[in-house]
Design a protein around this motif. Structure first.
Motif, PDB file in Angstrom:
ATOM      1  N   PRO A 144     -16.633-120.980  12.336  1.00 58.28           N
ATOM      2  CA  PRO A 144     -16.535-121.385  10.931  1.00 58.28           C
ATOM      3  C   PRO A 144     -15.200-121.983  10.530  1.00 58.28           C
ATOM      4  N   ASN A 145     -14.137-121.662  11.266  1.00 61.05           N
ATOM      5  CA  ASN A 145     -12.837-122.276  11.005  1.00 61.05           C
ATOM      6  C   ASN A 145     -11.995-122.163  12.262  1.00 61.05           C
ATOM      7  N   GLY A 146     -10.829-122.780  12.248  1.00 61.14           N
ATOM      8  CA  GLY A 146      -9.995-122.835  13.433  1.00 61.14           C
ATOM      9  C   GLY A 146      -9.419-121.514  13.878  1.00 61.14           C
ATOM     10  N   ASP A 147      -9.502-120.492  13.030  1.00 63.85           N
ATOM     11  CA  ASP A 147      -9.002-119.167  13.402  1.00 63.85           C
ATOM     12  C   ASP A 147     -10.102-118.245  13.906  1.00 63.85           C
ATOM     13  N   ASP A 148     -11.374-118.651  13.766  1.00 59.34           N
ATOM     14  CA  ASP A 148     -12.505-117.780  14.098  1.00 59.34           C
ATOM     15  C   ASP A 148     -13.525-118.553  14.928  1.00 59.34           C
ATOM     16  N   ASP A 149     -13.116-119.059  16.081  1.00 64.15           N
ATOM     17  CA  ASP A 149     -14.031-119.966  16.788  1.00 64.15           C
ATOM     18  C   ASP A 149     -14.000-119.851  18.309  1.00 64.15           C
ATOM     19  N   SER A 150     -13.601-118.704  18.864  1.00 71.45           N
ATOM     20  CA  SER A 150     -13.538-118.643  20.323  1.00 71.45           C
ATOM     21  C   SER A 150     -13.756-117.228  20.846  1.00 71.45           C
ATOM     22  N   VAL A 151     -14.381-117.172  22.031  1.00 76.97           N
ATOM     23  CA  VAL A 151     -14.546-115.925  22.776  1.00 76.97           C
ATOM     24  C   VAL A 151     -14.192-116.203  24.233  1.00 76.97           C
ATOM     25  N   HIS A 152     -14.028-115.137  24.993  1.00 77.24           N
ATOM     26  CA  HIS A 152     -13.864-115.241  26.438  1.00 77.24           C
ATOM     27  C   HIS A 152     -15.107-114.662  27.113  1.00 77.24           C
ATOM     28  N   ALA A 153     -15.387-115.121  28.329  1.00 77.34           N
ATOM     29  CA  ALA A 153     -16.485-114.565  29.124  1.00 77.34           C
ATOM     30  C   ALA A 153     -16.054-114.507  30.579  1.00 77.34           C
ATOM     31  N   GLY A 154     -16.693-113.611  31.336  1.00 76.32           N
ATOM     32  CA  GLY A 154     -16.328-113.504  32.735  1.00 76.32           C
ATOM     33  C   GLY A 154     -17.199-112.511  33.475  1.00 76.32           C
ATOM     34  N   LEU A 155     -16.791-112.223  34.709  1.00 79.15           N
ATOM     35  CA  LEU A 155     -17.555-111.356  35.613  1.00 79.15           C
ATOM     36  C   LEU A 155     -16.637-110.297  36.192  1.00 79.15           C
ATOM     37  N   GLU A 156     -17.126-109.064  36.251  1.00 81.85           N
ATOM     38  CA  GLU A 156     -16.409-107.925  36.853  1.00 81.85           C
ATOM     39  C   GLU A 156     -14.997-107.776  36.289  1.00 81.85           C
ATOM     40  N   GLY A 157     -14.855-107.993  34.972  1.00 82.30           N
ATOM     41  CA  GLY A 157     -13.580-107.790  34.314  1.00 82.30           C
ATOM     42  C   GLY A 157     -12.594-108.922  34.461  1.00 82.30           C
ATOM     43  N   THR A 158     -12.998-110.032  35.086  1.00 80.45           N
ATOM     44  CA  THR A 158     -12.112-111.180  35.288  1.00 80.45           C
ATOM     45  C   THR A 158     -12.586-112.352  34.439  1.00 80.45           C
ATOM     46  N   LEU A 159     -11.673-112.955  33.685  1.00 75.34           N
ATOM     47  CA  LEU A 159     -12.037-114.076  32.829  1.00 75.34           C
ATOM     48  C   LEU A 159     -12.497-115.275  33.653  1.00 75.34           C
ATOM     49  N   ALA A 160     -13.566-115.919  33.201  1.00 72.92           N
ATOM     50  CA  ALA A 160     -13.979-117.215  33.760  1.00 72.92           C
ATOM     51  C   ALA A 160     -13.665-118.337  32.791  1.00 72.92           C
ATOM     52  N   SER A 161     -13.295-117.960  31.569  1.00 73.55           N
ATOM     53  CA  SER A 161     -13.011-118.942  30.511  1.00 73.55           C
ATOM     54  C   SER A 161     -11.510-119.068  30.302  1.00 73.55           C
ATOM     55  N   ASP A 162     -10.754-119.065  31.385  1.00 74.30           N
ATOM     56  CA  ASP A 162      -9.301-118.992  31.291  1.00 74.30           C
ATOM     57  C   ASP A 162      -8.639-120.358  31.241  1.00 74.30           C
ATOM     58  N   ARG A 163      -9.274-121.304  30.535  1.00 80.59           N
ATOM     59  CA  ARG A 163      -8.690-122.625  30.362  1.00 80.59           C
ATOM     60  C   ARG A 163      -8.688-122.954  28.873  1.00 80.59           C
ATOM     61  N   THR A 180     -21.440-106.919  36.500  1.00 82.08           N
ATOM     62  CA  THR A 180     -21.127-106.810  35.077  1.00 82.08           C
ATOM     63  C   THR A 180     -20.645-108.144  34.527  1.00 82.08           C
ATOM     64  N   VAL A 181     -21.405-108.699  33.584  1.00 84.87           N
ATOM     65  CA  VAL A 181     -21.000-109.883  32.831  1.00 84.87           C
ATOM     66  C   VAL A 181     -20.394-109.403  31.524  1.00 84.87           C
ATOM     67  N   SER A 182     -19.251-109.959  31.141  1.00 89.64           N
ATOM     68  CA  SER A 182     -18.541-109.481  29.947  1.00 89.64           C
ATOM     69  C   SER A 182     -18.232-110.618  28.990  1.00 89.64           C
ATOM     70  N   VAL A 183     -18.179-110.272  27.713  1.00 89.67           N
ATOM     71  CA  VAL A 183     -17.693-111.166  26.661  1.00 89.67           C
ATOM     72  C   VAL A 183     -16.587-110.437  25.913  1.00 89.67           C
ATOM     73  N   TRP A 184     -15.455-111.121  25.737  1.00 85.07           N
ATOM     74  CA  TRP A 184     -14.309-110.552  25.032  1.00 85.07           C
ATOM     75  C   TRP A 184     -14.093-111.271  23.701  1.00 85.07           C
ATOM     76  N   MET A 185     -13.595-110.568  22.727  1.00 84.92           N
ATOM     77  CA  MET A 185     -13.022-111.230  21.563  1.00 84.92           C
ATOM     78  C   MET A 185     -11.806-112.025  22.009  1.00 84.92           C
ATOM     79  N   ARG A 186     -11.747-113.305  21.639  1.00 79.49           N
ATOM     80  CA  ARG A 186     -10.491-114.029  21.756  1.00 79.49           C
ATOM     81  C   ARG A 186      -9.862-114.160  20.383  1.00 79.49           C
ATOM     82  N   GLU A 187     -10.659-114.650  19.400  1.00 83.24           N
ATOM     83  CA  GLU A 187     -10.201-114.687  18.015  1.00 83.24           C
ATOM     84  C   GLU A 187     -11.105-113.793  17.169  1.00 83.24           C
ATOM     85  N   ASP A 188     -10.479-112.965  16.346  1.00 85.81           N
ATOM     86  CA  ASP A 188     -11.302-112.115  15.483  1.00 85.81           C
ATOM     87  C   ASP A 188     -12.071-112.987  14.492  1.00 85.81           C
ATOM     88  N   GLY A 189     -13.196-112.452  14.000  1.00 81.95           N
ATOM     89  CA  GLY A 189     -13.991-113.180  13.024  1.00 81.95           C
ATOM     90  C   GLY A 189     -14.951-114.194  13.600  1.00 81.95           C
TER      91      GLY A 189
END
Length: 319
Positions: free
Chosen positions: A234-253, A286-295
């Motif tokens: 919805p805005n530039g402060d609330d628009d991203s998450v991380h995802a990965g496998l076995e506790g390791t980020l795959a979205s690290d770019r 285990t597939v995981s999703v992390w908060m990157r930005e709140d909201g």
């Protein structure tokens, strides 16, 4: 489903629809696992498929209860519950009522100990085969999603474990069910998650310290899999998450998995590159999703081995 399970289903006159991944929502409540299912098989049958939702609850010592949450009045004689119980204690069979299935109807399996498979199957009028409408697998009380035909889809709320709260920017953040009615109406199961409080905090490009949602996924085979996330920005402060496998980020770019705008959108990129994971062996990972930005509103995940696949709409099934 392995070959033995498929053979068992055929002997019972049930023809599983492999690859039909259904909308699922799960929450952990006081030691119970609660799941909500919805399905639409109109394209696979010669008549409109029933519109009905079930909730399933497992509680240790109490077994499994399946409850009809909503129903368009499908005839109970056309439903059955099939499955696999390694202990042989659960008795599957016909739906227990012969009239219209109504909201509030329940089916109980007190012998279930959290290590079973359950499938609700439906037989269309005049058909001599049945279709698997929804399936859930319990493994010691845990919810496990199975990759079939190279893909699996699951709801944000379908987590097995949630690692929270996590402190980001001096705030203790947790994943919560979102309450915005316009977002709920467009969410895949009518429910979505958002990391609260919305305080403008983010946990950095490569930092997995935000609250984490873990999903158990049973992979058919080793290989490269691509992660899709349905979300809003919805805005530039609330628009991203991380995802990965076995506790390791795959979205690290770049800025993690990011979309813009208030509508629900699918993305499989972070920093302009595909988010993919290498699964080293068949079995449960285990597939995981992390908060990157709140909201940031988060709705659904698809994992697929098809690099060219692109989902659209809230009911995309990952096939």
């Amino acid at each position: 489903m392995n070959a033995g399970q498929s053979a068992d289903a055929d002997r019972r006159g049930v023809s599983p629809v492999i690859g039909v991944i259904l909308m699922v929502a799960v929450a952990v409540v006081l030691g119970s696992i609660v799941a909500v299912y919805a399905f639409d098989l109109t394209d696979l049958t010669g008549e409109p498929a029933p519109t009905v939702t079930f909730s399933e609850q497992y509680e240790e010592g109490e077994g499994v209860t399946i409850t009809v949450e909503n129903s368009d009045g499908v005839d109970g004689e056309r439903l059955a519950i099939d499955g696999v119980d390694p202990d042989g204690a659960v008795s599957y069979g016909s739906w227990p009522t012969s009239g219209p299935v109504e909201a509030g109807d329940i089916v109980t399996f007190p012998a279930a100990d959290g290590n079973e498979e359950f499938r609700v199957v439906w037989t269309p009028e005049g058909e001599d085969r049945s279709f698997v409408l929804t399936e859930f697998v319990l493994s010691g009380g845990e919810r496990v999603f199975r990759v079939e035909d190279g893909a699996v889809a699951f709801e944000a709320e379908s987590f097995d474990v949630v690692q929270q709260p996590r402190t980001v920017g001096g705030e203790a953040h947790t994943w919560e069910e979102g309450t915005d009615s316009s977002r709920q109406s467009g969410a895949s199961s009518g429910t979505y998650l958002v990391a609260e409080p919305t305080a403008g905090n983010d946990n950095g490009y490569l930092d997995p310290n935000g609250p984490r949602l873990d999903y158990l996924v049973d992979f058919e085979s080793a290989g490269t899999y691509y992660i899709w996330v349905r979300m809003q920005g919805p805005n530039g402060d609330d628009d991203s998450v991380h995802a990965g496998l076995e506790g390791t980020l795959a979205s690290d770019r770049g800025l993690g998995m990011t979309v813009g705008g208030s509508g629900w959108k699918w993305t499989s990129e972070a920093g302009g590159q595909r988010v993919k994971v290498d699964v080293g062996s068949p079995g449960v990972h285990t597939v995981s999703v992390w908060m990157r930005e709140d909201g940031t509103p988060f709705d659904k995940v698809i994992v697929t081995d098809d690099a060219s696949y692109a989902p659209s709409g809230k009911d995309a099934d990952g096939t």
